[in-house]
Scaffold this active site. Sequence first.
Site, mmCIF file in Angstrom:
data_model
loop_
_atom_site.group_PDB
_atom_site.id
_atom_site.type_symbol
_atom_site.label_atom_id
_atom_site.label_comp_id
_atom_site.label_asym_id
_atom_site.label_seq_id
_atom_site.Cartn_x
_atom_site.Cartn_y
_atom_site.Cartn_z
ATOM 1 N N HIS A 364 0.835 -1.202 0.000
ATOM 2 C CA HIS A 364 0.000 0.000 0.000
ATOM 3 C C HIS A 364 0.871 1.254 0.000
ATOM 4 O O HIS A 364 0.590 2.226 -0.707
ATOM 5 C CB HIS A 364 -0.893 0.043 1.248
ATOM 6 C CG HIS A 364 -1.684 -1.204 1.479
ATOM 7 N ND1 HIS A 364 -2.221 -1.524 2.699
ATOM 8 C CD2 HIS A 364 -2.024 -2.205 0.647
ATOM 9 C CE1 HIS A 364 -2.853 -2.676 2.607
ATOM 10 N NE2 HIS A 364 -2.744 -3.105 1.383
ATOM 11 N N CYS A 677 -1.457 -1.586 -18.890
ATOM 12 C CA CYS A 677 -1.369 -0.777 -17.681
ATOM 13 C C CYS A 677 -0.460 -1.476 -16.676
ATOM 14 O O CYS A 677 -0.630 -2.656 -16.403
ATOM 15 C CB CYS A 677 -2.769 -0.593 -17.082
ATOM 16 S SG CYS A 677 -2.782 0.201 -15.475
#
Length: 746
Positions: A364, A677
Amino acid sequence: MSETTETESRRLLGRLREALAGHDAGQARLDSITHLIADSMGSQVCSIYLFRDAETLELCATEGLNPESVHESRLRIGEGLVGRVAKTGKVVNTADAPNAPGFRYMPETGEERYSSFLGVPVQRLGEMLGVLVVQSKEAREFSSDAVYALEVVAMVLAEMTELGAFVGEGAALSPLHQNPVLFKGVVAQEGVAEGHVWLHEPRVVVTNPIADDPHRESERLNEAVDTLRVSVDEMLEMSKNGDKEQLQVLEAYRMFANSKGWMRRMEEDIARGLSAEAAVEKEQSLARARMGQVQDSYLRERLSDLDDLSNRLLRILTGQGKETGAEMPADPILVARNIGPGELLEYGRGLKGIVLEEGAVSSHAAIVARALAIPLVVQTKRMTTEALNGDYVVVDGEVGQVHLRPDDSVRSALRDKMAMRAKAQERYASIRNSPAVTRDGQRVRMVMNAGLMADLPSLESSGAEGVGLFRTELQFLARSKMPRRGDLVTQYKCVLDAAKGKRVVFRTLDIGSDKVLPYMTPTDEPNPAMGWRALRVGLDKPGMMRMQLQAMMRAAEGRELSIMFPFVAQADEFRMARAEIDKTVERERRLGHLLPARIDVGAMLETPSLAFAPQKFFDEVDFISIGGNDLKQFFFAADRENERVRNRFDTLNVSFLSFIERIVERCDISSTPLSFCGEDAGRPVEAVCFAAMGMRSLSMRPASIGPVKSMLMKVDLDELRSIIAGARHRGVQSVRPAVTDYIRDL
């Protein structure tokens, strides 16, 4: 333990404190310590070995061995009984040392054949600093009380080493926290930054390891533990309506805080002469040492809980904590063991760089650091131990190195590197508004990835033609509770407003695997990356998905809307998700809300299975985005969070490029728009190879658009495709050498 033994133990620590408080400095202080330990324990030899580097122990002081061998005699870690203690972190206690496994006779020390050997590790908070040894001619195994006493002394030595007690005349040790140190880690966000250290959690330093009054120290410990228990109870009360997982953690805290065994061990340490703080840290060091040896994830978590609880108790006892009165420098480089996305977002763009002892490239924190374009290096072991608030530091996110307190020559070289980067960025700015057209006239669409409002200014400054991926989970990860629909409407509307008509592709909530919401109970899965995550969670919890879809539709306010579902593994999953959009549209129509002018619905292709879906799927989907980070790990069966295997497989592997080419062909049949991506899209060499395979849209972080566009404008894709075809025909595993030669010759 008898009162007599306790008194002897306290007497030894008392003599040790006198030695430390005397006028002796550096080597003389170490020498006096070895003398008093040998005398107190009735042994002929006492020696202190300390690490000179990660692999080498050096004899730094001795009573009983040849004084000329001090600073001359060295051992590799694992070599001899001393090296064995250093390698295992465990006590070696034997009455027959010459015949013990691993024994090595060192003639340079002039030692006789001592029978008895007792070696204990000198360590602080799980970090091995050296080995403390006593030896005697008499064949005897040292008693458990003697072992314990030496362990306590070793712990005090570790504390005093941290405080610099042995630096000075004679140069027994180099000063801590003063010399240049180079840390090698793993790049999680590229870039080079210089600044001054800001510790996320300043270390607690125990300045009084030895105490005079055991009764008073015991009282201090009990008072602090009572305060700790009250704070844990208050946290439990505040969280009683919270999620089950958080309650389980707090219940574990309360269990440890009320543990009689934990208290008994600390009170025994105090009875032997340690201060309350030193007793707590001794338990914490043992917990950290065990943590590194335990494989079971549940036990590791419990030991981590005990480590955290010990930190809280130390802060209560010492008054040292986050609010130390220190002011954050104007150019802060954040240093932490690890950090959550919410905490990192609180620091914001004011940070110049981030260095983590732990962490992963796909964590994260890494996602947020990329969104904020802040250089990040992870897995820099011992960084929080060595760095002090205010230390000058340079983070080199190009090669994964951190230079702490570098000398002038290193500073100069790194500043030259930063200047070269700045010049390159100026060159990229000159082509910002130019389309990415190759030498043979092929147009490639350049779009950016985003996840925060703070990213959106980069839409214009980077030259991106739109947002190919907006990660909606960051708004969920940064909160302590589920966001409300109204808040999401406001956020999504701001994103579309900031895009000023450029296309924004919203990816629905991609949680699970390494992204666990703090207010959702995580599932105990053996392989979460291949488990209950992303769209699978959305389909099983349709209420959450509908709330997001409603928010996106209302935020559009009649504009065009693009929605993409993550981690689609088979066609029917996409059809079920699209049916939810149809239901939401109908519900919004009945409620009288303004509907989007058009809704494009896409899928992220992140599993090989979807590439082999029926052609009808490619007819039905409005667009496809290859999620390169996940697709590559599943294609190569290499966990992208596992540093042992993550870098063993090349993106320019012939098999992977052929697979990408096959996906392009299937999309071409149905005229389905396709983009790539991921991190590889932002690497110039990889990007031009994807374009050669037929990709005409690439989505990357904003900082990568300039370098990739510059490279695309230099190449001829037909030439590059021939180079790749030739390498493939020769049967090579990777086309990288051939492509690199071609680019070098341009």
